[in-house]
Design a protein around this motif. Structure first.
Motif, short mmCIF file in Angstrom:
data_model
loop_
_atom_site.label_atom_id
_atom_site.label_comp_id
_atom_site.label_asym_id
_atom_site.label_seq_id
_atom_site.Cartn_x
_atom_site.Cartn_y
_atom_site.Cartn_z
N GLY A 44 0.78 -1.23 0.00
CA GLY A 44 0.00 0.00 0.00
C GLY A 44 0.82 1.28 0.00
O GLY A 44 0.26 2.37 0.05
N SER A 45 2.14 1.16 -0.08
CA SER A 45 2.96 2.38 -0.09
C SER A 45 3.05 2.99 -1.49
O SER A 45 3.50 4.12 -1.65
CB SER A 45 4.36 2.09 0.46
N LEU A 46 2.60 2.26 -2.50
CA LEU A 46 2.47 2.76 -3.87
C LEU A 46 1.03 2.53 -4.31
O LEU A 46 0.38 1.60 -3.83
CB LEU A 46 3.42 2.04 -4.82
N ARG A 47 0.55 3.35 -5.21
CA ARG A 47 -0.83 3.22 -5.65
C ARG A 47 -1.03 1.91 -6.41
O ARG A 47 -0.08 1.33 -6.94
CB ARG A 47 -1.24 4.41 -6.51
N PRO A 48 -2.26 1.45 -6.47
CA PRO A 48 -2.54 0.21 -7.18
C PRO A 48 -2.19 0.33 -8.67
O PRO A 48 -2.50 1.32 -9.32
CB PRO A 48 -4.05 0.01 -7.01
N LEU A 49 -1.48 -0.67 -9.17
CA LEU A 49 -1.11 -0.74 -10.58
C LEU A 49 -1.34 -2.16 -11.05
O LEU A 49 -1.09 -3.11 -10.30
CB LEU A 49 0.37 -0.41 -10.77
N ASP A 50 -1.78 -2.31 -12.30
CA ASP A 50 -1.87 -3.65 -12.84
C ASP A 50 -0.49 -4.07 -13.35
O ASP A 50 0.45 -3.28 -13.37
CB ASP A 50 -2.96 -3.75 -13.91
N ASP A 51 -0.38 -5.33 -13.74
CA ASP A 51 0.92 -5.86 -14.13
C ASP A 51 1.52 -5.13 -15.33
O ASP A 51 2.73 -4.89 -15.38
CB ASP A 51 0.83 -7.36 -14.42
N SER A 52 0.67 -4.72 -16.28
CA SER A 52 1.17 -3.99 -17.45
C SER A 52 1.80 -2.66 -17.05
O SER A 52 2.86 -2.29 -17.56
CB SER A 52 0.03 -3.73 -18.45
N ALA A 53 1.14 -1.96 -16.14
CA ALA A 53 1.67 -0.67 -15.69
C ALA A 53 2.94 -0.84 -14.87
O ALA A 53 3.88 -0.05 -14.99
CB ALA A 53 0.61 0.09 -14.88
N ILE A 54 3.00 -1.89 -14.05
CA ILE A 54 4.21 -2.16 -13.28
C ILE A 54 5.38 -2.42 -14.21
O ILE A 54 6.47 -1.86 -14.04
CB ILE A 54 3.98 -3.35 -12.32
N ARG A 55 5.17 -3.26 -15.21
CA ARG A 55 6.26 -3.58 -16.13
C ARG A 55 6.70 -2.36 -16.94
O ARG A 55 7.89 -2.16 -17.15
CB ARG A 55 5.86 -4.72 -17.05
N LEU A 56 5.75 -1.54 -17.35
CA LEU A 56 6.12 -0.34 -18.10
C LEU A 56 6.90 0.63 -17.22
O LEU A 56 7.90 1.22 -17.66
CB LEU A 56 4.87 0.33 -18.68
N MET A 57 6.48 0.80 -15.98
CA MET A 57 7.21 1.68 -15.07
C MET A 57 8.62 1.14 -14.83
O MET A 57 9.58 1.92 -14.81
CB MET A 57 6.46 1.85 -13.74
N ALA A 58 8.76 -0.16 -14.68
CA ALA A 58 10.09 -0.75 -14.49
C ALA A 58 10.98 -0.47 -15.71
O ALA A 58 12.14 -0.10 -15.56
CB ALA A 58 9.98 -2.24 -14.22
N ASP A 59 10.42 -0.63 -16.90
CA ASP A 59 11.19 -0.31 -18.11
C ASP A 59 11.54 1.17 -18.17
O ASP A 59 12.65 1.55 -18.55
CB ASP A 59 10.42 -0.72 -19.36
N ASN A 60 10.59 2.02 -17.78
CA ASN A 60 10.86 3.47 -17.75
C ASN A 60 12.03 3.78 -16.82
O ASN A 60 12.90 4.59 -17.14
CB ASN A 60 9.63 4.25 -17.30
N ILE A 61 12.05 3.14 -15.67
CA ILE A 61 13.12 3.38 -14.70
C ILE A 61 14.47 2.98 -15.27
O ILE A 61 15.45 3.71 -15.15
CB ILE A 61 12.82 2.64 -13.38
N VAL A 62 14.52 1.82 -15.92
CA VAL A 62 15.78 1.37 -16.53
C VAL A 62 16.25 2.37 -17.57
O VAL A 62 17.42 2.75 -17.61
CB VAL A 62 15.63 -0.05 -17.11
N VAL A 63 15.33 2.86 -18.38
CA VAL A 63 15.69 3.84 -19.41
C VAL A 63 16.14 5.15 -18.78
O VAL A 63 17.07 5.80 -19.29
CB VAL A 63 14.52 4.05 -20.39
N LEU A 64 15.53 5.56 -17.67
CA LEU A 64 15.96 6.79 -17.00
C LEU A 64 17.41 6.69 -16.53
O LEU A 64 18.15 7.67 -16.56
CB LEU A 64 15.05 7.12 -15.82
#
Length: 133
Positions: free
Chosen positions: A65-85
């Motif tokens: 609960g320390s991060l807002r609810p995300l579905d698996d697609s959004a989690i994976r996209l955010m993880a990819d975004n972080i790697v690219v950052l």
């Protein structure tokens, strides 16, 4: 700590590693098309391994609960975004390095990511979390 705290720590560590390995990262991207298929497979597997670390941290934050609810697609996209950052610091160091120190870059990126993932209702967000394949 919470997933949110783990994410902030992982971002700082990851950006630091990307800074220390910036020449290596740039070389790998520039020469990836010249790599032997086995070497390219190794490089891409390591990229996936790093992305999976962020996937797991993001899932942890959603679960606790320390991060807002995300579905698996959004989690994976955010993880990819972080790697690219992290890689952006490498690719755009000619520009970013003139405006930000690594510490400033890390703080600003972390703030942007954590504000997007804030669990509070009504906080401004970029896009919805439902992504249809």
């Amino acid at each position: 700590g919470t997933g949110r705290e783990a994410l902030a720590a992982a971002l700082a560590g990851y950006f630091l590693v990307c800074d220390r390995m910036k020449d290596d990262i740039l070389l790998i991207y520039q020469e990836s098309s010249s790599l032997h298929p086995d070497s390219l497979k190794y490089v891409l597997a390591n990229e996936e391994r790093i992305t999976e670390i962020f996937v797991e941290i993001l899932r942890r934050g959603v679960t606790d609960g320390s991060l807002r609810p995300l579905d698996d697609s959004a989690i994976r996209l955010m993880a990819d975004n972080i790697v690219v950052l992290g890689h952006m610091w490498t690719f755009r160091r000619w520009s970013l390095g003139r405006r930000y120190s690594l510490d400033q870059y890390t703080r600003l990126q972390t703030s942007l990511i954590l504000s997007e993932l804030a669990p509070e209702s009504g906080s401004p967000r970029l896009a919805g979390t439902s992504i249809e394949p």
